[in-house]
Design an enzyme around this catalytic site. Structure first.
Site, mmCIF file in Angstrom:
data_model
loop_
_atom_site.group_PDB
_atom_site.id
_atom_site.type_symbol
_atom_site.label_atom_id
_atom_site.label_comp_id
_atom_site.label_asym_id
_atom_site.label_seq_id
_atom_site.Cartn_x
_atom_site.Cartn_y
_atom_site.Cartn_z
ATOM 1 N N ARG A 90 25.044 -31.806 128.965
ATOM 2 C CA ARG A 90 25.185 -31.011 130.190
ATOM 3 C C ARG A 90 26.615 -31.066 130.716
ATOM 4 O O ARG A 90 27.156 -30.068 131.203
ATOM 5 C CB ARG A 90 24.187 -31.515 131.248
ATOM 6 C CG ARG A 90 22.736 -31.145 130.917
ATOM 7 C CD ARG A 90 21.759 -31.995 131.709
ATOM 8 N NE ARG A 90 20.385 -31.495 131.642
ATOM 9 C CZ ARG A 90 19.354 -32.112 132.195
ATOM 10 N NH1 ARG A 90 19.522 -33.255 132.859
ATOM 11 N NH2 ARG A 90 18.136 -31.608 132.101
ATOM 12 N N TYR B 28 6.130 -28.177 133.808
ATOM 13 C CA TYR B 28 6.855 -28.428 135.059
ATOM 14 C C TYR B 28 5.929 -28.576 136.269
ATOM 15 O O TYR B 28 6.369 -28.377 137.399
ATOM 16 C CB TYR B 28 7.879 -27.318 135.305
ATOM 17 C CG TYR B 28 9.141 -27.468 134.482
ATOM 18 C CD1 TYR B 28 9.928 -28.619 134.563
ATOM 19 C CD2 TYR B 28 9.566 -26.445 133.628
ATOM 20 C CE1 TYR B 28 11.090 -28.759 133.810
ATOM 21 C CE2 TYR B 28 10.737 -26.581 132.876
ATOM 22 C CZ TYR B 28 11.489 -27.745 132.980
ATOM 23 O OH TYR B 28 12.646 -27.875 132.243
ATOM 24 N N HIS C 161 16.180 -30.140 128.128
ATOM 25 C CA HIS C 161 15.196 -30.947 128.849
ATOM 26 C C HIS C 161 14.999 -32.237 128.071
ATOM 27 O O HIS C 161 14.985 -32.226 126.845
ATOM 28 C CB HIS C 161 13.847 -30.221 128.950
ATOM 29 C CG HIS C 161 12.758 -31.151 129.401
ATOM 30 N ND1 HIS C 161 12.561 -31.443 130.737
ATOM 31 C CD2 HIS C 161 11.862 -31.897 128.697
ATOM 32 C CE1 HIS C 161 11.578 -32.335 130.818
ATOM 33 N NE2 HIS C 161 11.136 -32.621 129.605
ATOM 34 N N ASN D 176 20.992 -25.810 132.588
ATOM 35 C CA ASN D 176 21.508 -27.117 132.152
ATOM 36 C C ASN D 176 21.125 -27.489 130.714
ATOM 37 O O ASN D 176 21.133 -28.654 130.343
ATOM 38 C CB ASN D 176 21.149 -28.203 133.163
ATOM 39 C CG ASN D 176 19.654 -28.397 133.303
ATOM 40 O OD1 ASN D 176 18.873 -27.742 132.616
ATOM 41 N ND2 ASN D 176 19.250 -29.292 134.175
ATOM 42 N N ARG E 119 18.005 -39.280 127.650
ATOM 43 C CA ARG E 119 18.425 -38.902 129.019
ATOM 44 C C ARG E 119 19.930 -39.100 129.161
ATOM 45 O O ARG E 119 20.608 -38.299 129.810
ATOM 46 C CB ARG E 119 17.685 -39.754 130.058
ATOM 47 C CG ARG E 119 16.210 -39.452 130.204
ATOM 48 C CD ARG E 119 15.917 -38.188 130.962
ATOM 49 N NE ARG E 119 16.142 -38.289 132.401
ATOM 50 C CZ ARG E 119 15.786 -37.353 133.278
ATOM 51 N NH1 ARG E 119 15.194 -36.230 132.854
ATOM 52 N NH2 ARG E 119 16.017 -37.505 134.543
ATOM 53 N N PHE F 51 12.751 -23.936 143.667
ATOM 54 C CA PHE F 51 13.274 -23.359 142.423
ATOM 55 C C PHE F 51 12.198 -23.181 141.352
ATOM 56 O O PHE F 51 12.500 -22.747 140.239
ATOM 57 C CB PHE F 51 14.436 -24.209 141.877
ATOM 58 C CG PHE F 51 14.085 -25.652 141.605
ATOM 59 C CD1 PHE F 51 13.454 -26.034 140.416
ATOM 60 C CD2 PHE F 51 14.377 -26.642 142.538
ATOM 61 C CE1 PHE F 51 13.132 -27.361 140.169
ATOM 62 C CE2 PHE F 51 14.063 -27.972 142.287
ATOM 63 C CZ PHE F 51 13.441 -28.339 141.101
ATOM 64 N N THR G 133 21.181 -34.176 135.859
ATOM 65 C CA THR G 133 20.515 -32.877 136.018
ATOM 66 C C THR G 133 21.488 -31.745 136.358
ATOM 67 O O THR G 133 21.399 -30.653 135.799
ATOM 68 C CB THR G 133 19.436 -32.982 137.121
ATOM 69 O OG1 THR G 133 18.541 -34.043 136.764
ATOM 70 C CG2 THR G 133 18.652 -31.691 137.253
ATOM 71 N N LYS H 169 16.848 -25.624 125.943
ATOM 72 C CA LYS H 169 16.379 -24.538 126.814
ATOM 73 C C LYS H 169 16.961 -23.199 126.338
ATOM 74 O O LYS H 169 17.901 -23.173 125.546
ATOM 75 C CB LYS H 169 16.801 -24.847 128.257
ATOM 76 C CG LYS H 169 16.125 -26.097 128.830
ATOM 77 C CD LYS H 169 16.536 -26.316 130.282
ATOM 78 C CE LYS H 169 15.868 -27.546 130.874
ATOM 79 N NZ LYS H 169 16.190 -27.721 132.316
ATOM 80 N N GLU I 292 4.215 -34.670 127.832
ATOM 81 C CA GLU I 292 4.904 -33.454 127.394
ATOM 82 C C GLU I 292 4.719 -33.199 125.901
ATOM 83 O O GLU I 292 4.557 -32.043 125.482
ATOM 84 C CB GLU I 292 6.394 -33.548 127.757
ATOM 85 C CG GLU I 292 6.594 -33.514 129.275
ATOM 86 C CD GLU I 292 7.997 -33.952 129.721
ATOM 87 O OE1 GLU I 292 8.897 -34.052 128.858
ATOM 88 O OE2 GLU I 292 8.183 -34.185 130.931
HETATM 89 N N1 LIG Z 1 18.117 -27.634 142.925
HETATM 90 C C1 LIG Z 1 17.778 -26.980 141.817
HETATM 91 N N2 LIG Z 1 17.984 -25.648 141.701
HETATM 92 C C2 LIG Z 1 17.648 -24.984 140.584
HETATM 93 N N3 LIG Z 1 17.067 -25.558 139.512
HETATM 94 C C3 LIG Z 1 16.832 -26.876 139.573
HETATM 95 C C4 LIG Z 1 17.162 -27.669 140.724
HETATM 96 N N4 LIG Z 1 16.798 -28.954 140.498
HETATM 97 C C5 LIG Z 1 16.260 -28.957 139.259
HETATM 98 N N5 LIG Z 1 16.283 -27.720 138.711
HETATM 99 C C6 LIG Z 1 15.789 -27.342 137.378
HETATM 100 O O1 LIG Z 1 14.530 -27.966 137.167
HETATM 101 C C7 LIG Z 1 14.592 -28.836 136.031
HETATM 102 C C8 LIG Z 1 13.697 -30.040 136.284
HETATM 103 O O2 LIG Z 1 14.229 -30.786 137.356
HETATM 104 P P1 LIG Z 1 14.309 -32.351 137.269
HETATM 105 O O3 LIG Z 1 13.062 -32.878 136.644
HETATM 106 O O4 LIG Z 1 14.664 -32.832 138.629
HETATM 107 O O5 LIG Z 1 15.584 -32.604 136.330
HETATM 108 P P2 LIG Z 1 15.703 -33.131 134.820
HETATM 109 O O6 LIG Z 1 15.627 -31.929 133.924
HETATM 110 O O7 LIG Z 1 17.063 -33.756 134.747
HETATM 111 O O8 LIG Z 1 14.593 -34.124 134.593
HETATM 112 C C9 LIG Z 1 16.079 -29.161 135.888
HETATM 113 O O9 LIG Z 1 16.450 -29.557 134.587
HETATM 114 C C10 LIG Z 1 16.721 -27.853 136.285
HETATM 115 O O10 LIG Z 1 16.683 -26.920 135.206
HETATM 116 MG MG LIG Z 2 12.550 -33.973 134.959
#
Ligand SMILES: Nc1ncnc2c1ncn2[C@@H]1O[C@H](COP(=O)(O)OP(=O)(O)O)[C@@H](O)[C@H]1O
Ligand SMILES: [Mg+2]
Length: 149
Positions: free
Chosen positions: A102, A49, A115, A112, A85, A57, A91, A9, A126
């Site tokens: 992370r 997304y 992705h 974080n 992962r 968010f 996350t 990212k 994706e």
């Molecule tokens: N509560 C939150 N507040 C702000 N950003 C968030 C939050 N939850 C997730 N995100 C952002 O959205 C992305 C996608 O979320 P998610 O798919 O749940 O996580 P991951 O990236 O671990 O698969 C996260 O990597 C993070 O950058």
């Molecule tokens: Mg995700």
């Protein structure tokens, strides 16, 4: 061989961690078969997304992902989806284990660093959003017979 979609990212790129992150993927024995540096467009970010469109968010996530260059890639190897992962970590970096990307470099869920697709189905979806089929190269790394039995 399984393929997954991974993206460093904008915070990872801006913090000079691109090499560190790529290095962790390589050292694990995984094979990067497509990679570029680019600024993700608003349209691509929204498609990527789409599952989060209703989340509070969502807007800040799209703004962040499109704010500065990122490094999308296709990563290949045994169990690549779940292995990546694990390497990425939970996350929220405050909870990710030390030893994960992370967990070692982050503090905020909105920053974080990486992705990584959460399932084979997501990976396929994706990859198709970020790459055309001819962008993935077919090759073997010389060390693979020392990585796999
Ligand atoms: N509560 C939150 N507040 C702000 N950003 C968030 C939050 N939850 C997730 N995100 C952002 O959205 C992305 C996608 O979320 P998610 O798919 O749940 O996580 P991951 O990236 O671990 O698969 C996260 O990597 C993070 O950058
Ligand atoms: Mg995700």
């Amino acid at each position: 061989m399984e393929q997954t979609f991974v993206m460093i990212k904008p915070d990872g790129v801006q913090r000079g961690l691109t090499g560190e992150i790529i290095s962790r993927i390589e050292r694990k024995g995984l094979r990067i078969v497509a990679m570029r540096m680019c600024q993700v467009t608003d349209e691509t970010a929204r498609r990527h997304y789409a599952e989060h469109v209703e989340k509070p968010f969502f807007n800040s996530l799209i703004e962040f992902i499109t704010s500065s260059p990122a490094v999308p890639m296709i990563v290949e190897g045994a169990g690549a989806v779940s292995v990546m992962r694990t390497i990425a970590g939970a996350t929220d970096p405050k909870e990710s284990l030390v030893g994960t990307i992370r967990g070692d470099f982050g503090l905020d869920v909105g920053r974080n660093l990486i992705h990584s697709a959460d399932s084979l189905e997501s990976a396929k979806r994706e990859i198709a959003i970020h790459f055309t089929e001819d962008e993935a190269v077919l090759y073997e790394r010389a060390e693979e017979r020392w990585v796999y039995e």
